[in-house]
Write a protein that holds these residues in place. Structure first.
Motif, PDB file in Angstrom:
ATOM      1  N   THR A 271     173.143  39.848 -68.118  1.00 36.62           N
ATOM      2  CA  THR A 271     173.575  39.123 -69.326  1.00 36.62           C
ATOM      3  C   THR A 271     172.490  38.203 -69.884  1.00 36.62           C
ATOM      4  N   GLN A 272     171.906  37.375 -69.029  1.00 38.09           N
ATOM      5  CA  GLN A 272     170.906  36.423 -69.494  1.00 38.09           C
ATOM      6  C   GLN A 272     169.690  37.141 -70.079  1.00 38.09           C
ATOM      7  N   PHE A 273     169.268  38.200 -69.410  1.00 37.24           N
ATOM      8  CA  PHE A 273     168.135  38.994 -69.902  1.00 37.24           C
ATOM      9  C   PHE A 273     168.445  39.596 -71.272  1.00 37.24           C
ATOM     10  N   SER A 364     169.262  49.328 -69.852  1.00 39.93           N
ATOM     11  CA  SER A 364     168.554  50.499 -69.317  1.00 39.93           C
ATOM     12  C   SER A 364     167.137  50.133 -68.900  1.00 39.93           C
ATOM     13  N   LEU A 365     166.448  49.381 -69.756  1.00 41.15           N
ATOM     14  CA  LEU A 365     165.083  48.958 -69.429  1.00 41.15           C
ATOM     15  C   LEU A 365     165.074  48.061 -68.191  1.00 41.15           C
ATOM     16  N   PHE A 366     166.041  47.154 -68.111  1.00 41.87           N
ATOM     17  CA  PHE A 366     166.107  46.235 -66.972  1.00 41.87           C
ATOM     18  C   PHE A 366     166.257  47.008 -65.656  1.00 41.87           C
ATOM     19  N   ILE A 369     162.807  49.038 -65.073  1.00 41.00           N
ATOM     20  CA  ILE A 369     161.646  48.196 -64.763  1.00 41.00           C
ATOM     21  C   ILE A 369     161.790  47.510 -63.406  1.00 41.00           C
ATOM     22  N   ASN A 370     163.012  47.106 -63.060  1.00 40.27           N
ATOM     23  CA  ASN A 370     163.237  46.379 -61.816  1.00 40.27           C
ATOM     24  C   ASN A 370     163.613  47.280 -60.637  1.00 40.27           C
ATOM     25  N   GLY A 371     163.520  48.584 -60.829  1.00 40.20           N
ATOM     26  CA  GLY A 371     163.767  49.518 -59.732  1.00 40.20           C
ATOM     27  C   GLY A 371     165.206  49.600 -59.283  1.00 40.20           C
ATOM     28  N   ILE A 372     166.136  49.123 -60.114  1.00 36.66           N
ATOM     29  CA  ILE A 372     167.556  49.152 -59.756  1.00 36.66           C
ATOM     30  C   ILE A 372     168.100  50.582 -59.842  1.00 36.66           C
ATOM     31  N   ASN A 373     167.638  51.294 -60.839  1.00 36.87           N
ATOM     32  CA  ASN A 373     168.138  52.650 -61.076  1.00 36.87           C
ATOM     33  C   ASN A 373     167.017  53.473 -61.694  1.00 36.87           C
ATOM     34  N   THR A 374     165.998  53.770 -60.912  1.00 37.55           N
ATOM     35  CA  THR A 374     164.843  54.506 -61.434  1.00 37.55           C
ATOM     36  C   THR A 374     165.235  55.952 -61.718  1.00 37.55           C
TER      37      THR A 374
END
Length: 500
Positions: A271-273, A364-366, A369-374
């Motif tokens: 949310t914050q991002f 999607s980008l988050f 980029i953060n490897g959560i769901n590559t």
């Protein structure tokens, strides 16, 4: 049966020829269509870009012009709907299969294959969001503003039929009722058919993609064709039995489900991002809007190809889709002033669309980029949204809501579009018969099926680009005719006041 004339029969005959052509010689249709698209985008890409820029400049001009106080109706006539209801209707007009399909997919596509920056870099991520907002922002709604304003002005202030050709009366006079007017309306019919077919094709491919993502059902033409048949049957049943309340209920459900999906994605995601990114992206968009509006990539072949594949496709699709959206917006805007109309239609949906793309594209980008769901960038575009949900809490719930939302958009879009086509081919009748609507429903379904069979998403893009080319000229002349009409009426208004 509603009164039909040359526009109906000629449009129907040419549409039937196109469908038969696609069934009998799909490879030939694909080849001819691709050649036409290649020619138009390479030789006339600048024309689409300049045309849409003109529509935006003209729309903004109207807000500050001497025409701003003029009313879309008779003198003193009040709006049919209060502002909140009207804004809600504009909101529903801004929603569609396109937002669901491209919400996450477009941003990731620009991130993985950017026109300028290094692929999958932070700069590419920032640009990806800005380009997504650009493609669904002010330019898009300027196209709809122009056509909706013209239709509403001539319909409610001058009492003209709700036809595209009627807006040309200041330019060609009584010839709007002759063969020139018929040609204008036939071009509008074909722009609508292919614009709507593009959306229906996207919807069918995304439903198939979602089912494939969560089950063993294959995402192929057979599955997409079955989906189109099922949706067409549902629409036909509604139209034939006259269940208007059902479609109205689905339309309201669309809005509720879309807002629910948006809020769940916002609060279950980063949310914050997302909120920080929204502020930063909107600032970047506003700052770079003039340069973005006139980019052609003339010194960079890769950039030029990217613009042809994305920006020019979008501008063409929105031009082709505009008779449908424009007619809807015009119908609910009686009694508004020109200034109020333009501000409402241009800015309210733009802000919502921008927020939509930043919520889904930013999430999607988050994750990527953060490897959560590559691996999101490796998915087919019609599966990207469901891949995004897989990396979030309540993924099954989000997927079910999305599939139901796409399906209801599919049904209501088909219903609304066949009404508009019926209206355009029955001399502006506000109550085209169910038989007329069903004929155009079958034509739309057949057109979407033929396009999917002859080239999938590429064929849908091609159809929009080709059909929008002649209609763009109509929109440009419509701007001239509208200014002429408003000038005439303003003179009459001043003359009447001076006499009193």
């Amino acid at each position: 049966m509603s009164k039909v004339g040359k526009v109906f029969w000629i449009s129907l005959a040419i549409s039937a020829i196109f469908v038969v052509w696609g069934v009998a010689a799909p490879k030939n249709l694909e080849y001819i269509s691709n050649e036409a698209q290649s020619f138009l985008t390479s030789q006339f890409g600048w024309f689409y870009i300049v045309s849409v820029a003109i529509f935006l400049v003209f729309s903004i001009y109207l807000i500050f012009s001497r025409f701003g106080h003029m009313r879309l109706g008779k003198e003193g006539e009040k709006p049919e709907y209060n502002r909140i209801t009207w804004f809600a209707m504009l909101f529903s007009a801004g929603m569609g299969i396109g937002l669901i399909f491209w919400g996450a997919a477009e941003t990731l596509a620009h991130y993985a294959a950017p026109p300028e920056a290094e692929a999958e870099s932070i700069e590419a991520a920032k640009n990806a969001l800005r380009y997504s907002v650009f493609h669904w922002g002010l330019q898009t709604w300027a196209v709809y503003t122009v056509i909706a304003l013209a239709i509403a002005y001539f319909k409610f202030k001058r009492g003209a039929p709700g036809l595209i050709s009627s807006t040309f009366e200041p330019l060609i006079g009584e010839r709007t009722k002759g063969w020139i007017g018929n040609v204008i309306d036939i071009i509008a019919v074909f722009a609508t058919i292919f614009g709507v077919a593009t959306s229906l094709g996207l919807g069918a491919s995304q439903i198939a993609g979602g089912l494939s993502f969560i089950s063993d059902i294959k995402n192929n033409f057979t599955t997409q064709f079955i989906i189109i048949i099922i949706v067409t049957i549902l629409f036909m049943a509604s139209a034939w039995s006259g269940i208007g309340k059902g479609i109205k209920w689905l339309s309201n459900a669309n809005i509720v489900l879309a807002v629910l999906l948006l809020l769940l994605t916002l609060f279950l995601g980063p949310t914050q991002f997302i909120l920080n990114t929204f502020i930063a992206t909107m600032g970047s968009y506003v700052e770079s809007l003039p340069s973005l509006s006139f980019q052609t990539g003339s010194f960079n072949d890769n950039f030029n190809g990217w613009i042809q594949s994305w920006t020019i496709f979008y501008w063409a699709w929105f031009i082709a889709w505009s008779p449908f959206v424009g007619t809807f917006i015009a119908r609910v805007s009686k009694g508004r002033t020109v200034r109020e109309f333009v501000i409402g239609v241009l800015f309210i949906p733009t802000i919502f669309c921008a927020f939509w793309f930043i919520v889904f594209g930013g999430s999607s980008l988050f994750q990527e980029i953060n490897g959560i769901n590559t691996g999101l960038t490796d998915l087919a575009q019609e599966e990207t949204l469901f891949g995004l949900f897989e990396g979030m809490p309540m993924s099954s719930v989000l997927t079910i809501i999305a599939l139901f939302l796409i399906s209801t958009f599919f049904i209501t879009s088909a219903d609304s579009a066949t009404f508009v086509l019926g209206m355009q081919t029955t001399n502006g009748s506000l109550n085209p018969s169910n038989k007329i609507k069903m004929i155009w429903g079958i034509i739309q379904a057949a057109t979407a099926s033929v396009l999917l069979a002859t080239g999938g998403l590429n064929a849908l893009q091609t159809a929009s680009i080709v059909s929008a080319f002649p209609f763009a000229f109509i929109l440009l002349f419509m701007v001239v005719a509208l200014v002429m009409a408003m000038n005439e009426d303003l003179k009459k208004e001043k003359s009447s006041k001076s006499k009193n």
